[in-house]
Scaffold this motif. Structure first.
Motif, mmCIF file in Angstrom:
data_model
loop_
_atom_site.group_PDB
_atom_site.id
_atom_site.type_symbol
_atom_site.label_atom_id
_atom_site.label_comp_id
_atom_site.label_asym_id
_atom_site.label_seq_id
_atom_site.Cartn_x
_atom_site.Cartn_y
_atom_site.Cartn_z
ATOM 1 N N PHE A 183 0.827 -1.208 0.000
ATOM 2 C CA PHE A 183 0.000 0.000 0.000
ATOM 3 C C PHE A 183 0.861 1.258 0.000
ATOM 4 O O PHE A 183 0.561 2.255 0.671
ATOM 5 C CB PHE A 183 -0.960 0.013 1.193
ATOM 6 N N GLY A 184 1.984 1.210 -0.736
ATOM 7 C CA GLY A 184 2.815 2.387 -0.909
ATOM 8 C C GLY A 184 3.788 2.666 0.216
ATOM 9 O O GLY A 184 4.572 3.616 0.134
ATOM 10 N N GLU A 185 3.778 1.857 1.279
ATOM 11 C CA GLU A 185 4.694 2.060 2.399
ATOM 12 C C GLU A 185 5.648 0.878 2.516
ATOM 13 O O GLU A 185 5.301 -0.253 2.183
ATOM 14 C CB GLU A 185 3.910 2.226 3.703
ATOM 15 N N LEU A 186 6.867 1.148 3.002
ATOM 16 C CA LEU A 186 7.890 0.113 3.120
ATOM 17 C C LEU A 186 7.694 -0.705 4.399
ATOM 18 O O LEU A 186 7.451 -0.154 5.477
ATOM 19 C CB LEU A 186 9.282 0.740 3.117
ATOM 20 N N TYR A 187 7.818 -2.030 4.256
ATOM 21 C CA TYR A 187 7.722 -2.941 5.394
ATOM 22 C C TYR A 187 8.861 -3.950 5.317
ATOM 23 O O TYR A 187 9.224 -4.430 4.231
ATOM 24 C CB TYR A 187 6.383 -3.684 5.393
ATOM 25 N N ASP A 188 9.415 -4.276 6.497
ATOM 26 C CA ASP A 188 10.461 -5.288 6.565
ATOM 27 C C ASP A 188 9.847 -6.688 6.493
ATOM 28 O O ASP A 188 8.770 -6.929 7.054
ATOM 29 C CB ASP A 188 11.252 -5.153 7.868
ATOM 30 N N ILE A 189 10.543 -7.590 5.818
ATOM 31 C CA ILE A 189 10.151 -8.998 5.798
ATOM 32 C C ILE A 189 11.096 -9.745 6.734
ATOM 33 O O ILE A 189 12.233 -10.077 6.375
ATOM 34 C CB ILE A 189 10.217 -9.593 4.374
ATOM 35 N N ARG A 190 10.635 -9.957 7.961
ATOM 36 C CA ARG A 190 11.436 -10.710 8.937
ATOM 37 C C ARG A 190 10.846 -12.094 9.182
ATOM 38 O O ARG A 190 11.495 -12.945 9.790
ATOM 39 C CB ARG A 190 11.498 -9.942 10.264
ATOM 40 N N ALA A 191 9.610 -12.309 8.744
ATOM 41 C CA ALA A 191 9.005 -13.635 8.864
ATOM 42 C C ALA A 191 9.793 -14.630 8.020
ATOM 43 O O ALA A 191 10.421 -14.269 7.018
ATOM 44 C CB ALA A 191 7.548 -13.591 8.410
#
Length: 469
Positions: free
Chosen positions: A393-401
């Motif tokens: 949705f246009g925002e950065l998220y870390d993939i730690r899963a």
């Protein structure tokens, strides 16, 4: 006779092939381009839906990359018959409505930006009204029943084993100009043997003069299905032991029902813990109801399971819940309690899975399980390729899963299964056209068909390339 490859040429989407013979014009499949959301929007708007001289459509199955352009043609004047299996017709009744809803929402989103920029707004490719109108043209057929659909053209649908209602298409064509008889076979999407729920793909042993064949996994092999069941068991148990949740992005039609059935078996056998399982996808819920309506397509394994299971329902059991409202989905997304969540879309380009990724992808206790092919540049492909930071949705998220990939649930035949299906043909085609595959996969299958099976002339068509037969 002339064939024009309007879609699924050197790509795995937008299946659409125009056949012209005996002054008739008809389509094999009528699919939308699917993949990265922005690219899909632009590609589908560029695709022609002119229908003035189109006489019929033959549909191999209901997946939107094979059926999703039908309402666009109806909107533009198509009034011919759409031939498919009865199960495909029932699935299209909900899937085309869902596609129309997405068309309208995408245009609404794009038009907000165009309005800010002072540009003329777009119209949706088609609307829910167009999708409903298209259903009056569907003609349901049973497997293995020959029917004349146009002058000199007889159609037979054969079980393709790919998803509920999927079919190989056999066209026995008498060219009235030349007097020549030709058998054209379109593989559709070829399923896998020994996969539960639906029957195995039916070989076309009599062969073909002309073959149009898919190549999705023309250069890859899948692990045996039982191995994938064991992998799912391992992943569930490891994730629950960490106190985490398991996110399974899954296509609403076929893959979701397959995973639900497998989890049902594991739960009944005491092989996974009693953890809440949610199907959070309105389309998956509606299509699961249609699966229940078509037991005539089930294989022996699931019929036996239904007789022995106390629920008498392969797609429902004590710990499973189908969410029915937006509020339920929001509550699930904000919960931090361990759960298994199956949600669309399968390539993570839209749908409720994005909200679950936002809330859970940053927690190393959780797992993201990929069970299907991911188109280039999609969010799903980025995660499979190991990208540690993605936009949602246009925002950065870390993939730690933890990210797991299990390919044995695929509904597509792998390289060896494709070759076995083609090799069962007693009469080898004089011309073969390889479609529905990225170039590397298409090239690999074309080489194998020619060198290993002795197929004479094997083409890999370019988009919109035509061939006179």
């Amino acid at each position: 006779m002339k064939i024009t490859f309007q879609g699924a040429a050197k790509t795995v989407t937008g299946s659409k092939f125009l056949i012209e013979v005996n002054n008739s014009r008809f389509l094999l499949d009528c699919g939308l381009y699917q993949g990265k959301r922005k690219d899909s929007f632009e590609m589908n708007r560029e695709t022609s839906c002119n229908s003035d001289t189109l006489d019929a459509i033959v549909l191999s199955h209901a997946h939107i990359d094979h059926s999703g352009n039908i309402p666009c043609h109806v909107k533009n004047g198509f009034q011919g018959d759409i031939f498919c299996t009865s199960a495909t017709r029932d699935l299209c009744a909900v899937m085309l409505l869902d596609s129309a809803f997405l068309q309208e929402k995408d245009v609404e989103y794009v038009n907000r930006k165009r309005e800010r920029d002072g540009k003329k707004p777009f119209e949706p490719l088609y609307t829910k009204k167009d999708a409903v109108a298209s259903m009056q043209y569907f003609v349901g057929m049973s497997y293995n029943r020959k029917r004349q659909i146009l002058p000199g053209v007889e159609l037979t649908l054969v079980d393709a084993g790919h998803m509920l209602g999927s079919a190989h298409v056999i066209l026995d064509i008498e060219d009235m100009d030349s007097g020549r008889k030709t058998r054209l076979v379109f593989s559709g999407d070829i399923g896998r043997a020994n996969i539960p729920i639906i029957r195995d793909p039916q070989p076309i042993t009599q062969g073909a003069d002309i073959l149009i064949m898919e190549s999705t996994y023309g250069n890859r092999t899948h692990p045996p299905y039982p191995e994938s069941e064991r992998e799912l068991k391992r992943i569930v148990n490891e994730t629950v032991a960490r106190g985490g949740s398991l996110l399974i992005p899954a296509f609403a039609v076929g893959r979701t029902q397959q995973i639900v059935y497998t989890l049902h078996k594991l739960f009944v056998n005491g092989e996974i813990p009693d953890v809440p399982i949610y199907v959070d996808s309105p389309l998956a819920t509606r299509t699961t109801d249609i699966f229940r309506l078509h037991p005539e397509t089930y294989d022996e394994e699931i019929m036996q399971f239904m007789l022995e299971d106390k629920n008498n329902n392969p797609f429902g059991f004590e710990t499973l819940k189908y969410t029915s409202s937006v509020d339920e989905s929001k509550n699930l997304s904000s919960s931090d309690k361990p759960a298994i969540i199956i949600s669309a879309s399968g390539m993570m380009e839209g749908g409720r899975i994005l909200h679950h990724l936002k809330s859970r992808a940053g927690n190393p206790k959780n797992t993201i399980l990929i069970t299907g092919w991911q188109a280039p540049f999609t969010l799903g492909r980025q995660i499979v390729d190991g990208k540690k930071e993605v936009k949602i949705f246009g925002e950065l998220y870390d993939i730690r899963a933890k990210v797991e990939l299990v390919t044995g649930f695929s509904g597509h035949a792998d390289r060896e299964e494709l070759l076995a299906w083609a090799g069962a043909m007693e009469k080898k085609p004089t011309q073969t056209f390889i479609v529905h595959g990225e170039e590397e996969s298409a090239n690999a299958l074309a080489t194998a068909l020619h060198d290993t099976l002795g197929f004479k002339t094997v083409h890999i068509p370019n988009p919109n390339q035509s061939f006179d037969i």
